[in-house]
Design a protein around this motif. Structure first.
Motif, short mmCIF file in Angstrom:
data_model
loop_
_atom_site.label_atom_id
_atom_site.label_comp_id
_atom_site.label_asym_id
_atom_site.label_seq_id
_atom_site.Cartn_x
_atom_site.Cartn_y
_atom_site.Cartn_z
N GLY A 109 0.82 -1.22 0.00
CA GLY A 109 0.00 0.00 0.00
C GLY A 109 0.85 1.26 0.00
N TYR A 110 1.94 1.23 0.78
CA TYR A 110 2.84 2.39 0.84
C TYR A 110 3.52 2.61 -0.52
N ILE A 111 4.00 1.54 -1.15
CA ILE A 111 4.67 1.64 -2.46
C ILE A 111 3.71 2.21 -3.50
N LEU A 112 2.49 1.70 -3.54
CA LEU A 112 1.51 2.17 -4.52
C LEU A 112 1.13 3.62 -4.27
N TYR A 113 1.09 4.02 -3.01
CA TYR A 113 0.78 5.41 -2.66
C TYR A 113 1.87 6.35 -3.20
N GLN A 114 3.12 5.96 -3.03
CA GLN A 114 4.23 6.78 -3.53
C GLN A 114 4.19 6.90 -5.06
N ILE A 115 3.85 5.81 -5.73
CA ILE A 115 3.74 5.84 -7.19
C ILE A 115 2.59 6.76 -7.61
N LEU A 116 1.47 6.68 -6.90
CA LEU A 116 0.33 7.55 -7.19
C LEU A 116 0.70 9.03 -7.06
N LEU A 117 1.49 9.37 -6.04
CA LEU A 117 1.91 10.76 -5.85
C LEU A 117 2.80 11.23 -7.00
N GLY A 118 3.67 10.33 -7.48
CA GLY A 118 4.51 10.67 -8.63
C GLY A 118 3.67 10.90 -9.88
N LEU A 119 2.67 10.03 -10.10
CA LEU A 119 1.78 10.18 -11.26
C LEU A 119 0.93 11.45 -11.15
N LYS A 120 0.50 11.76 -9.93
CA LYS A 120 -0.31 12.96 -9.71
C LYS A 120 0.46 14.21 -10.15
N TYR A 121 1.73 14.28 -9.76
CA TYR A 121 2.57 15.42 -10.14
C TYR A 121 2.77 15.45 -11.66
N LEU A 122 3.04 14.28 -12.23
CA LEU A 122 3.31 14.18 -13.66
C LEU A 122 2.09 14.60 -14.48
N HIS A 123 0.92 14.12 -14.09
CA HIS A 123 -0.32 14.47 -14.80
C HIS A 123 -0.65 15.95 -14.64
N PHE A 124 -0.35 16.50 -13.47
CA PHE A 124 -0.55 17.93 -13.24
C PHE A 124 0.30 18.76 -14.20
N LYS A 125 1.48 18.23 -14.53
CA LYS A 125 2.39 18.91 -15.46
C LYS A 125 2.01 18.65 -16.92
N LYS A 141 10.56 6.40 -6.22
CA LYS A 141 10.53 7.46 -7.24
C LYS A 141 10.34 6.87 -8.63
N LEU A 142 9.65 7.65 -9.48
CA LEU A 142 9.41 7.23 -10.86
C LEU A 142 10.57 7.65 -11.75
N LEU A 143 11.00 6.74 -12.59
CA LEU A 143 12.03 7.04 -13.59
C LEU A 143 11.31 7.48 -14.86
N ILE A 144 11.55 8.71 -15.28
CA ILE A 144 10.87 9.25 -16.46
C ILE A 144 11.65 8.93 -17.72
N MET A 145 12.95 9.21 -17.69
CA MET A 145 13.79 8.96 -18.86
C MET A 145 14.45 7.60 -18.74
N ASP A 146 14.32 6.78 -19.79
CA ASP A 146 14.99 5.48 -19.80
C ASP A 146 15.23 5.09 -21.24
N TYR A 147 16.47 5.28 -21.71
CA TYR A 147 16.76 5.06 -23.13
C TYR A 147 17.50 3.77 -23.41
N LYS A 148 17.60 2.87 -22.42
CA LYS A 148 18.38 1.67 -22.68
C LYS A 148 17.66 0.71 -23.62
N ASN A 149 16.33 0.86 -23.78
CA ASN A 149 15.60 0.00 -24.70
C ASN A 149 15.20 0.75 -25.97
N GLU A 150 15.86 1.87 -26.23
CA GLU A 150 15.46 2.75 -27.33
C GLU A 150 15.48 2.05 -28.69
#
Length: 441
Positions: A264-280, A301-310
């Motif tokens: 529950g704690y992990i999912l909550y932290q992910i939700l907060l990251g998505l909330k900020y991202l969607h707000f932007k 924390k959410l990793l936004i940039m990830d180019y190793k599978n580009e």
């Protein structure tokens, strides 16, 4: 090249010989007879409709006018042209063909056979299956973005990063990328460097756009971007170091069930990251347990940039939302589906269809009912997951509602200490294994 946008940017007619001035070192013109571009630097030639007989050797030119300084206008043109290329243009529905599709190359036909998807399954909904093949083939999908998004001036540092950083150890090695733990020589601060080669077909414009957006993010739930170097034909993307790695690695450490308070704690932290991202005005698009990083302080924390599978085909489609596969549209709630799959993974240790071929996985996501977690889990956890995994994205539960869900409100605080205790236990176990290994030697 035959692209209207391209022609307008360089000349309105073949007789136009006005040069494109880049740092006053390069003059690109269109040949009035052949219509080809002349004077194009060698590294740019693959991106442009260049006359191969009149390509400029760049080893004698200043560093700042080589490939990584391809003008923004040219990068935009390249980006638009690449996005127009997709597998669908070469495929046609043909019920007389072996797999119900004409225009398949040998490699893709082999992949379909390996996936186990039958001809009858393909013919049942050929249009959706073509979309599956496009995503598997690496098509970049566009998502709605904030129209007010500000593009900042983004430049790569053209110097050796080893002058500033000590490359302490290699953390991970992929097909196209290496991950290093590095230390700032002056600040004595730890970072991570993602290193990958510059490819001829690499989309510099997209990389610059991602960096431009990511560098503006100031959020405790998003991995912090630092800077990017281009040296010896390689990109070095420097980011915040999260010393416990990805959530995927964390899940694989345990044979027993992870406590629901921690989940529950992990999912909550992910939700907060998505909330900020969607707000932007940004949709993550590629959210998975591999894009969620952790440290031993209990930060998620959410990793936004990830180019190793580009440059790879999509081999990890387990988290993709059905509307992305079926209709190739991406909405805010597409990230919610990904969150639901992460919740499923935290419960069951692997995402749904984990042992299947990627093409079969995407076929199942579209055609099978939404996955459900074990009934041994609490009713609250089951309900939370089912609300994330509603196949009709118009009916899927919103991020705001999920933040108020009982499973989150009951676990968002008390799960942090449990996670820290778990990290400490893992560290002790690893030290114990190292001691045993040393004593055996």
């Amino acid at each position: 090249m035959g692209n209207k946008q391209f022609q307008e940017s360089f000349s309105k007619s073949k007789s136009d010989t006005r040069p494109l001035d880049v740092k006053k070192c390069i003059s690109i013109r269109r040949d009035p007879i052949t219509g080809k571009l002349i004077g194009v630097p060698k590294e740019w030639a693959t991106h442009l409709d260049a006359d191969e007989q009149q390509i400029v050797e760049t080893n004698k030119l200043p560093e700042e006018v080589r490939t990584h300084r391809l003008p923004e206008r040219v990068l935009e043109i390249q980006n638009s042209i690449e996005n127009q290329k997709n597998l669908k243009q070469g495929l046609k529905i043909d019920k007389g063909a072996n797999l119900g599709l004409a225009g398949l190359n040998v490699e893709m036909e082999k992949e379909i056979y390996n996936s186990g998807v039958s001809r009858n399954e393909i013919v049942k909904d050929t249009v959706s299956f073509i979309s599956i093949l496009e995503i598997y083939d690496g098509k970049e999908l566009a998502s709605k973005q904030n129209s007010n998004e500000v593009m900042t001036q983004t430049e790569f540092l053209i110097e050796n990063p080893a002058q500033k950083y000590i490359f302490y150890e290699q953390i991970e090695r992929g097909v196209n990328c290496k991950l290093y733990k590095i230390i700032d020589r002056r600040l004595n601060q730890v970072f991570v460097a993602k290193v990958f080669k510059f490819y001829d077909n690499f989309n510099c414009y997209r990389l610059k756009r991602e960096i431009s957006f990511t560098r503006q993010l100031e959020c405790p739930f998003i991995v912090k971007y630092h800077e990017t170097y281009l040296h010896s034909g390689c990109f070095f993307i420097i980011q915040e170091h999260m010393n416990f790695g990805s959530l995927r690695k964390f899940i694989k450490l345990f044979d027993k069930k992870i406590d629901e308070s921690i989940i529950g704690y992990i999912l909550y932290q992910i939700l907060l990251g998505l909330k900020y991202l969607h707000f932007k005005g940004k949709i993550h698009k590629h959210l998975s347990s591999k894009k969620v990083l952790m440290n031993d302080k209990g930060d998620i924390k959410l990793l936004i940039m990830d180019y190793k599978n580009e440059f790879k085909k999509d081999k990890d489609p387990y988290w993709i939302a059905p509307e992305i596969i079926e209709q190739q549209i991406i909405e805010d709630v597409s990230d919610i589906w990904c969150l639901g799959i992460i919740a499923y993974e935290l419960s069951e240790r692997n995402p749904p269809h984990f042992d299947d071929h990627p093409i079969r996985v995407m076929y199942n996501i579209v055609n099978q009912p939404a996955p459900k977690i074990s009934k041994n889990r609490s009713c609250n956890f089951q309900d939370f997951t089912s609300k994330c995994l509603i196949k009709n994205y118009n009916k899927r539960t919103s991020l705001r509602e999920l933040l108020r869900h009982d499973f989150i409100t009951q676990n968002r605080e008390r799960g942090r200490q449990g996670l820290i205790d778990l990290f400490q236990k893992v560290n002790l176990d690893q030290k114990s294994k190292l001691k045993k290994s040393a004593s055996l030697k």
